[in-house]
Design an enzyme around this catalytic site. Structure first.
Site, PDB file in Angstrom:
ATOM      1  N   LYS A  42      -8.800  -7.709 -16.479  1.00 42.99           N
ATOM      2  CA  LYS A  42      -9.668  -7.078 -15.475  1.00 42.99           C
ATOM      3  C   LYS A  42      -8.836  -6.192 -14.534  1.00 42.99           C
ATOM      4  O   LYS A  42      -7.604  -6.317 -14.504  1.00 42.99           O
ATOM      5  CB  LYS A  42     -10.400  -8.171 -14.691  1.00 42.99           C
ATOM      6  CG  LYS A  42      -9.457  -9.144 -13.981  1.00 42.99           C
ATOM      7  CD  LYS A  42     -10.169 -10.423 -13.569  1.00 42.99           C
ATOM      8  CE  LYS A  42      -9.189 -11.322 -12.817  1.00 42.99           C
ATOM      9  NZ  LYS A  42      -9.768 -12.653 -12.555  1.00 42.99           N
ATOM     10  N   ARG A 136     -17.683 -20.084  -6.402  1.00 43.47           N
ATOM     11  CA  ARG A 136     -17.891 -18.632  -6.488  1.00 43.47           C
ATOM     12  C   ARG A 136     -18.992 -18.373  -7.514  1.00 43.47           C
ATOM     13  O   ARG A 136     -20.092 -17.977  -7.180  1.00 43.47           O
ATOM     14  CB  ARG A 136     -16.607 -17.912  -6.916  1.00 43.47           C
ATOM     15  CG  ARG A 136     -15.444 -18.081  -5.957  1.00 43.47           C
ATOM     16  CD  ARG A 136     -14.278 -17.155  -6.313  1.00 43.47           C
ATOM     17  NE  ARG A 136     -13.948 -17.190  -7.746  1.00 43.47           N
ATOM     18  CZ  ARG A 136     -12.879 -16.611  -8.263  1.00 43.47           C
ATOM     19  NH1 ARG A 136     -12.024 -15.956  -7.486  1.00 43.47           N
ATOM     20  NH2 ARG A 136     -12.642 -16.668  -9.557  1.00 43.47           N
ATOM     21  N   TYR A 252       3.835   9.543  11.443  1.00 44.25           N
ATOM     22  CA  TYR A 252       2.686   9.477  12.341  1.00 44.25           C
ATOM     23  C   TYR A 252       2.964   8.548  13.524  1.00 44.25           C
ATOM     24  O   TYR A 252       3.529   7.464  13.352  1.00 44.25           O
ATOM     25  CB  TYR A 252       1.454   8.974  11.583  1.00 44.25           C
ATOM     26  CG  TYR A 252       0.856  10.034  10.682  1.00 44.25           C
ATOM     27  CD1 TYR A 252       0.352  11.215  11.210  1.00 44.25           C
ATOM     28  CD2 TYR A 252       0.805   9.844   9.310  1.00 44.25           C
ATOM     29  CE1 TYR A 252      -0.192  12.197  10.387  1.00 44.25           C
ATOM     30  CE2 TYR A 252       0.261  10.812   8.475  1.00 44.25           C
ATOM     31  CZ  TYR A 252      -0.238  11.987   9.022  1.00 44.25           C
ATOM     32  OH  TYR A 252      -0.770  12.944   8.209  1.00 44.25           O
ATOM     33  N   MET A 300      -0.091   8.628   3.505  1.00 46.85           N
ATOM     34  CA  MET A 300      -0.921   8.543   2.305  1.00 46.85           C
ATOM     35  C   MET A 300      -0.126   8.848   1.035  1.00 46.85           C
ATOM     36  O   MET A 300      -0.267   8.176   0.023  1.00 46.85           O
ATOM     37  CB  MET A 300      -2.103   9.512   2.411  1.00 46.85           C
ATOM     38  CG  MET A 300      -3.090   9.373   1.266  1.00 46.85           C
ATOM     39  SD  MET A 300      -4.419  10.584   1.336  1.00 46.85           S
ATOM     40  CE  MET A 300      -5.317  10.040   2.779  1.00 46.85           C
TER      41      MET A 300
HETATM   42  C1  LIG Z   1      -8.706 -13.526 -12.867  1.00 45.84           C
HETATM   43  C2  LIG Z   1      -9.080 -14.767 -13.591  1.00 45.84           C
HETATM   44  C3  LIG Z   1      -8.141 -15.438 -14.376  1.00 45.84           C
HETATM   45  C4  LIG Z   1      -6.668 -15.079 -14.391  1.00 45.84           C
HETATM   46  O1  LIG Z   1      -6.064 -15.634 -13.255  1.00 45.84           O
HETATM   47  P1  LIG Z   1      -4.499 -15.491 -12.907  1.00 45.84           P
HETATM   48  O2  LIG Z   1      -4.319 -16.292 -11.682  1.00 45.84           O
HETATM   49  O3  LIG Z   1      -4.249 -14.036 -12.698  1.00 45.84           O
HETATM   50  O4  LIG Z   1      -3.733 -16.003 -14.084  1.00 45.84           O
HETATM   51  C5  LIG Z   1      -8.574 -16.512 -15.122  1.00 45.84           C
HETATM   52  N1  LIG Z   1      -9.876 -16.921 -15.067  1.00 45.84           N
HETATM   53  C6  LIG Z   1     -10.790 -16.312 -14.299  1.00 45.84           C
HETATM   54  C7  LIG Z   1     -12.179 -16.833 -14.265  1.00 45.84           C
HETATM   55  C8  LIG Z   1     -10.423 -15.233 -13.516  1.00 45.84           C
HETATM   56  O5  LIG Z   1     -11.327 -14.649 -12.718  1.00 45.84           O
END
Ligand SMILES: *Cc1c(COP(=O)(O)O)cnc(C)c1O
Length: 350
Positions: A42, A136, A252, A300
């Protein structure tokens, strides 16, 4: 129409060490014991680039890839079959369901509503998230017997650890709750551990682990330290050097005032590239091991460094930008996750 000329080489670059990435996946797969390791890709493979990382992970042997959004699917399925891609946010609309079926990517169902929607639009293979304490996403354990869950064709039954990077009784408790869910819910594979979870030991690996951070060089637990290699290197070019007289200011708001005659350099990296302002004064860039302290505020697109230790340096020279995600000093301001996922697009175009 005007034919655009090819752009000249960029003044900043991100290098991904493919061999280290492959070695990290293999190490995490081995540490997962009898379980297979998947890969969280991701956020554009944590900032390092899906197009760079996914083929390497695939060739190393990875067969399950996790993204958060449906918008992330297209880039991943250029490299691996859709059915190997799991979408963690699940389905919120009929459009999501249709896109899943069109691409073969598999939703992680997170609620009874999502389960109902997936079944109503045709059902088929899916994954299911059970909440065991992070609160979550995921169905509650009390919902395990619901008809909407019974109607699902579940491949991976999964949960997510809240504090795998800590020594806490919560880890064991979450593993037990997932085992409980596994008894109530038919499934093919069980999955709990993220990178830190792999460090907790094989009891947490179940059938499939889901490392992200550690693939890309992060070390969230000491148990992983000897196994993980750095993957990302960031470098930026000096754009200009100049001499300051005592009393002259830098950047800045003039937050740095030269106490004496100084030679300084302006470097082609700034917060738009993920070099956030939290990484300003107190940190340094490097040239062949020589530290060049940062002066004044990060802009930036630029940052200014003290060239006292590098008087020979001139415009065009490349400086190393520490992106060492195991570095404790950096983690005071930013977590390793933030350091990676804020890498700007200008570093990812090559
Ligand atoms: C992002 C994520 C992972 C990976 O987690 P890391 O701590 O980066 O190894 C695994 N499972 C879920 C559900 C995640 O959202």
């Amino acid at each position: 129409m005007i034919e655009p000329a090819a752009s000249p080489p960029p003044t900043l670059r991100l290098t991904v060490d493919s061999e280290a990435l492959a070695a990290n996946w293999r190490a995490l797969d081995a540490l997962s014991g009898g379980a297979d390791a998947g890969a969280a890709v991701k956020a554009d493979a944590y900032g390092l680039g899906v197009d760079t990382c996914v083929p390497v992970l695939r060739d190393a042997g990875c067969r399950t890839f996790f993204v958060a959004h449906w918008s992330e699917v297209a880039s991943v399925i250029r490299h691996v079959p859709g059915e190997q891609v799991a979408v963690l946010h699940g389905v919120l609309s009929e459009a999501d369901c249709a896109y899943a079926r069109a691409t073969g990517a598999v939703p992680v169902i997170n609620s009874l509503d999502q389960a109902g929607l997936w079944s109503a639009t045709g059902g088929g293979r899916c994954h299911l998230m059970v909440d065991t304490g992070i609160n979550r996403l995921g169905i509650a354990l009390a919902e395990a017997g619901d008809q909407a869950v019974a109607a699902l064709e579940i491949d991976i039954l999964m949960s997510h650890l809240a504090s795998a990077d800590e020594r806490t009784a919560m880890n064991r408790m979450q593993a037990e709750l997932l085992s409980e869910a596994a008894e109530a819910i038919p499934h093919h594979r069980l999955s709990l551990a993220n990178s830190a979870g792999i460090g907790l030991g094989e009891a947490f690996a179940f059938d499939l682990t889901r490392p992200g951070l550690a693939l890309y060089g992060g070390v969230p637990r000491d148990e992983l330290a000897g196994h993980i290699r750095p993957v990302a290197q960031v470098q930026a070019q000096l754009l200009q050097t100049r001499n300051l007289a005592p009393g002259e200011a830098v950047g800045y708001n003039a937050t740095f005032i030269a106490p004496t005659h100084m030679r300084v350099g302006t470097v082609s990296i700034g917060y738009a590239d993920g070099f956030l302002r939290a990484r300003g004064p107190g940190n340094a860039l490097f040239h062949q091991g020589r530290a060049l302290p940062i002066l004044g505020k990060v802009s930036m697109d630029m940052v200014v460094v003290d060239l006292a230790a590098g008087r020979d340096l001139a415009a065009g020279d490349w400086l190393n930008v520490p992106w060492n995600i195991a570095d404790a000093a950096q983690q005071n301001a930013l977590s390793a996750y933030e350091l990676l996922t804020t890498i700007g697009a200008r570093l990812r175009t090559r």
